[in-house]
Design a protein around this motif. Structure first.
Motif, PDB file in Angstrom:
ATOM      1  N   ASP A  97     -59.026  11.776 -10.317  1.00 57.35           N
ATOM      2  CA  ASP A  97     -57.822  12.223  -9.614  1.00 57.35           C
ATOM      3  C   ASP A  97     -57.015  11.037  -9.100  1.00 57.35           C
ATOM      4  O   ASP A  97     -55.775  11.057  -9.136  1.00 57.35           O
ATOM      5  CB  ASP A  97     -58.208  13.145  -8.461  1.00 57.35           C
ATOM      6  N   ILE A  98     -57.722  10.030  -8.617  1.00 56.45           N
ATOM      7  CA  ILE A  98     -57.031   8.817  -8.171  1.00 56.45           C
ATOM      8  C   ILE A  98     -56.318   8.147  -9.344  1.00 56.45           C
ATOM      9  O   ILE A  98     -55.133   7.811  -9.272  1.00 56.45           O
ATOM     10  CB  ILE A  98     -58.022   7.840  -7.519  1.00 56.45           C
ATOM     11  N   LEU A  99     -57.043   7.974 -10.444  1.00 53.77           N
ATOM     12  CA  LEU A  99     -56.480   7.269 -11.594  1.00 53.77           C
ATOM     13  C   LEU A  99     -55.314   8.024 -12.213  1.00 53.77           C
ATOM     14  O   LEU A  99     -54.275   7.434 -12.546  1.00 53.77           O
ATOM     15  CB  LEU A  99     -57.569   7.029 -12.640  1.00 53.77           C
ATOM     16  N   PHE A 100     -55.459   9.331 -12.384  1.00 51.93           N
ATOM     17  CA  PHE A 100     -54.399  10.099 -13.024  1.00 51.93           C
ATOM     18  C   PHE A 100     -53.179  10.262 -12.121  1.00 51.93           C
ATOM     19  O   PHE A 100     -52.037  10.240 -12.597  1.00 51.93           O
ATOM     20  CB  PHE A 100     -54.923  11.471 -13.459  1.00 51.93           C
ATOM     21  N   SER A 101     -53.395  10.411 -10.816  1.00 53.25           N
ATOM     22  CA  SER A 101     -52.256  10.582  -9.917  1.00 53.25           C
ATOM     23  C   SER A 101     -51.443   9.301  -9.813  1.00 53.25           C
ATOM     24  O   SER A 101     -50.214   9.343  -9.667  1.00 53.25           O
ATOM     25  CB  SER A 101     -52.728  11.031  -8.532  1.00 53.25           C
ATOM     26  N   TRP A 102     -52.108   8.167  -9.908  1.00 55.02           N
ATOM     27  CA  TRP A 102     -51.403   6.886  -9.744  1.00 55.02           C
ATOM     28  C   TRP A 102     -50.510   6.556 -10.931  1.00 55.02           C
ATOM     29  O   TRP A 102     -49.558   5.788 -10.801  1.00 55.02           O
ATOM     30  CB  TRP A 102     -52.413   5.761  -9.525  1.00 55.02           C
ATOM     31  N   ARG A 103     -50.785   7.168 -12.071  1.00 54.06           N
ATOM     32  CA  ARG A 103     -50.002   6.823 -13.268  1.00 54.06           C
ATOM     33  C   ARG A 103     -48.546   7.237 -13.126  1.00 54.06           C
ATOM     34  O   ARG A 103     -47.667   6.696 -13.811  1.00 54.06           O
ATOM     35  CB  ARG A 103     -50.624   7.455 -14.513  1.00 54.06           C
ATOM     36  N   ARG A 104     -48.251   8.192 -12.244  1.00 53.34           N
ATOM     37  CA  ARG A 104     -46.874   8.656 -12.087  1.00 53.34           C
ATOM     38  C   ARG A 104     -45.967   7.553 -11.556  1.00 53.34           C
ATOM     39  O   ARG A 104     -44.743   7.640 -11.661  1.00 53.34           O
ATOM     40  CB  ARG A 104     -46.832   9.859 -11.159  1.00 53.34           C
ATOM     41  N   TYR A 105     -46.572   6.508 -10.962  1.00 51.38           N
ATOM     42  CA  TYR A 105     -45.774   5.402 -10.427  1.00 51.38           C
ATOM     43  C   TYR A 105     -45.460   4.347 -11.485  1.00 51.38           C
ATOM     44  O   TYR A 105     -44.736   3.381 -11.209  1.00 51.38           O
ATOM     45  CB  TYR A 105     -46.497   4.739  -9.254  1.00 51.38           C
ATOM     46  N   VAL A 106     -46.017   4.516 -12.682  1.00 52.16           N
ATOM     47  CA  VAL A 106     -45.806   3.539 -13.761  1.00 52.16           C
ATOM     48  C   VAL A 106     -45.108   4.249 -14.919  1.00 52.16           C
ATOM     49  O   VAL A 106     -45.721   5.092 -15.582  1.00 52.16           O
ATOM     50  CB  VAL A 106     -47.136   2.920 -14.236  1.00 52.16           C
ATOM     51  N   PRO A 107     -43.851   3.956 -15.173  1.00 52.19           N
ATOM     52  CA  PRO A 107     -43.114   4.640 -16.232  1.00 52.19           C
ATOM     53  C   PRO A 107     -43.813   4.526 -17.591  1.00 52.19           C
ATOM     54  O   PRO A 107     -44.263   3.449 -17.983  1.00 52.19           O
ATOM     55  CB  PRO A 107     -41.763   3.909 -16.254  1.00 52.19           C
ATOM     56  N   GLY A 108     -43.929   5.654 -18.278  1.00 53.70           N
ATOM     57  CA  GLY A 108     -44.501   5.652 -19.617  1.00 53.70           C
ATOM     58  C   GLY A 108     -46.007   5.653 -19.672  1.00 53.70           C
ATOM     59  O   GLY A 108     -46.596   5.652 -20.762  1.00 53.70           O
ATOM     60  N   MET A 109     -46.676   5.661 -18.523  1.00 51.98           N
ATOM     61  CA  MET A 109     -48.140   5.632 -18.483  1.00 51.98           C
ATOM     62  C   MET A 109     -48.692   7.018 -18.824  1.00 51.98           C
ATOM     63  O   MET A 109     -48.427   8.000 -18.134  1.00 51.98           O
ATOM     64  CB  MET A 109     -48.603   5.216 -17.086  1.00 51.98           C
ATOM     65  N   THR A 110     -49.461   7.133 -19.911  1.00 51.55           N
ATOM     66  CA  THR A 110     -50.007   8.411 -20.349  1.00 51.55           C
ATOM     67  C   THR A 110     -51.455   8.571 -19.899  1.00 51.55           C
ATOM     68  O   THR A 110     -52.104   7.605 -19.474  1.00 51.55           O
ATOM     69  CB  THR A 110     -49.947   8.521 -21.879  1.00 51.55           C
ATOM     70  N   LYS A 111     -51.975   9.796 -20.035  1.00 57.32           N
ATOM     71  CA  LYS A 111     -53.379  10.029 -19.714  1.00 57.32           C
ATOM     72  C   LYS A 111     -54.290   9.209 -20.625  1.00 57.32           C
ATOM     73  O   LYS A 111     -55.341   8.730 -20.195  1.00 57.32           O
ATOM     74  CB  LYS A 111     -53.705  11.516 -19.833  1.00 57.32           C
ATOM     75  N   LYS A 112     -53.891   9.070 -21.884  1.00 61.27           N
ATOM     76  CA  LYS A 112     -54.688   8.237 -22.799  1.00 61.27           C
ATOM     77  C   LYS A 112     -54.717   6.789 -22.333  1.00 61.27           C
ATOM     78  O   LYS A 112     -55.762   6.123 -22.402  1.00 61.27           O
ATOM     79  CB  LYS A 112     -54.116   8.308 -24.210  1.00 61.27           C
ATOM     80  N   ASP A 113     -53.591   6.278 -21.846  1.00 63.16           N
ATOM     81  CA  ASP A 113     -53.561   4.911 -21.319  1.00 63.16           C
ATOM     82  C   ASP A 113     -54.546   4.766 -20.159  1.00 63.16           C
ATOM     83  O   ASP A 113     -55.261   3.761 -20.050  1.00 63.16           O
ATOM     84  CB  ASP A 113     -52.151   4.555 -20.832  1.00 63.16           C
ATOM     85  N   VAL A 114     -54.580   5.777 -19.277  1.00 57.61           N
ATOM     86  CA  VAL A 114     -55.494   5.753 -18.134  1.00 57.61           C
ATOM     87  C   VAL A 114     -56.939   5.707 -18.610  1.00 57.61           C
ATOM     88  O   VAL A 114     -57.750   4.911 -18.126  1.00 57.61           O
ATOM     89  CB  VAL A 114     -55.272   6.979 -17.224  1.00 57.61           C
ATOM     90  N   LEU A 115     -57.269   6.548 -19.580  1.00 56.30           N
ATOM     91  CA  LEU A 115     -58.644   6.595 -20.087  1.00 56.30           C
ATOM     92  C   LEU A 115     -59.018   5.299 -20.801  1.00 56.30           C
ATOM     93  O   LEU A 115     -60.162   4.849 -20.721  1.00 56.30           O
ATOM     94  CB  LEU A 115     -58.816   7.786 -21.020  1.00 56.30           C
ATOM     95  N   ASP A 116     -58.059   4.703 -21.488  1.00 62.07           N
ATOM     96  CA  ASP A 116     -58.327   3.423 -22.164  1.00 62.07           C
ATOM     97  C   ASP A 116     -58.662   2.337 -21.139  1.00 62.07           C
ATOM     98  O   ASP A 116     -59.591   1.541 -21.334  1.00 62.07           O
ATOM     99  CB  ASP A 116     -57.115   2.996 -22.998  1.00 62.07           C
ATOM    100  N   ILE A 117     -57.904   2.302 -20.032  1.00 67.61           N
ATOM    101  CA  ILE A 117     -58.170   1.312 -18.988  1.00 67.61           C
ATOM    102  C   ILE A 117     -59.502   1.605 -18.302  1.00 67.61           C
ATOM    103  O   ILE A 117     -60.283   0.690 -18.011  1.00 67.61           O
ATOM    104  CB  ILE A 117     -57.019   1.278 -17.973  1.00 67.61           C
TER     105      ILE A 117
END
Length: 320
Positions: A97-117
């Motif tokens: 929840d922390i990782l996915f919610s934070w992506r909204r602050y980075v333009p173009g950041m997808t769920k796949k990008d989050v999982l890759d990191i």
């Protein structure tokens, strides 16, 4: 783009009448890991704040990735990843929840990008765990994962491994190195000398808000003369003869097994005397060892401290 990811010139930052930074000049070469050392209260965190645009300067100028970190904050923000000493995430939240919610602050950041990191920093197996159940090292990896969002050009790490166990520290080191190898610039503030030695391409020492020295680890270590351990190996007869040469040049000598050991401020001079004597008398030396210059000793001299003081950074050999 400038050759410097951080270009700070004659920077002054004030808190009322107190100058936390004074006439500070600091250059961070693009694509390098730059260590920033200094005792508590020296101005490290204030400088970090100024670099990321969280603190206004009273004098001088800072360009971070070529722009004004306050005037061009919107342009700078996507290119900077930050790991502060404490991120302050709610401990009841799950990692995912922390990782996915934070992506909204980075333009173009997808769920796949989050999982890759998350996979890159070894967090995927922790995604369903609440933050409160994580160890210190695991929590630090959450902080670092978010700092990597958007593939930042500059990563600012303020004491990233404080309190971590040795294995967790080395895992964080690997992540830092990998980002440098991908082209990012890393600004690292730390109290650990072994961390600086392991990671930094260059090092600066800050004291009372001013940079007192900069260079590679080797250059800083050699910048301040300090006693170094030296030894030679030879037969007992030769060592007996050499022992009489050293008191005037070294700081006393002792025998250990087949070696003559001593401390010296000028081992090159001692060895020149030893080599000349051996050549004159036909003696043979089988091995020579000279300790590398000590970063710890140089740091202590640069900040005006002694080894007994608490503000000497910890090394991997310390028992404290």
């Amino acid at each position: 783009m400038s050759d410097y990811a951080i270009n700070a010139r004659n920077v002054t930052v004030k808190y009322g009448d107190f100058s936390a930074l004074r006439d500070l000049t600091f250059l961070a070469e693009t694509g390098k890991i730059i260590g920033l050392l200094g005792p508590n209260g020296a101005g490290k965190s204030t400088f970090v704040d100024a670099v990321i645009g969280a603190r206004k300067v009273a004098g001088g100028s800072i360009r971070t990735l070529g722009v004004d970190p306050i005037g061009d904050a919107a342009k700078l923000r996507p290119d900077v990843g930050i790991v502060l000493q404490s991120a302050g995430f709610p401990t009841g939240m799950k990692v995912k929840d922390i990782l996915f919610s934070w992506r909204r602050y980075v333009p173009g950041m997808t769920k796949k990008d989050v999982l890759d990191i998350a996979e890159r920093v070894n967090l995927k197996y922790l995604l369903d765990r609440p933050l409160s159940s994580l160890s210190g090292g695991e929590r630090r990896r959450v902080d670092i994962a978010i700092a990597l969002y958007g593939n930042p050009k500059l990563i600012v790490l303020d004491e990233p491994t404080t309190g971590l166990d040795p294995i967790s520290r080395e895992n964080v080191w690997d992540i830092i190195r990998s980002q440098r190898d991908l082209g990012a610039t890393v600004l690292l503030t730390t109290h650990y000398l072994d961390e600086v030695e392991a990671l930094s391409d260059s090092v600066s020492v800050i004291k009372e808000g001013h940079i007192t020295a900069s260079g590679t680890v080797e250059e800083l270590a050699a910048s301040v003369p300090s006693p170094r351990a030296s030894s030679v190996a030879a037969s007992s007869e030769v060592l007996d003869g050499l022992a009489n040469l050293l008191p005037q040049n070294g700081d006393g000598s002792s025998r250990k097994d087949d070696r003559l050991e001593w401390q010296s401020h000028d081992p090159a001079r001692d060895l020149e005397t030893i080599y000349r004597t051996c050549a004159d008398r036909g003696w043979q030396i089988t091995d020579v060892r000279v300790e590398k210059p000590s970063l710890r000793a140089a740091y202590a001299a640069l900040v005006g401290a002694t080894d007994s003081e608490d503000n000497i950074p910890i090394t991997k050999d310390d028992k404290r």
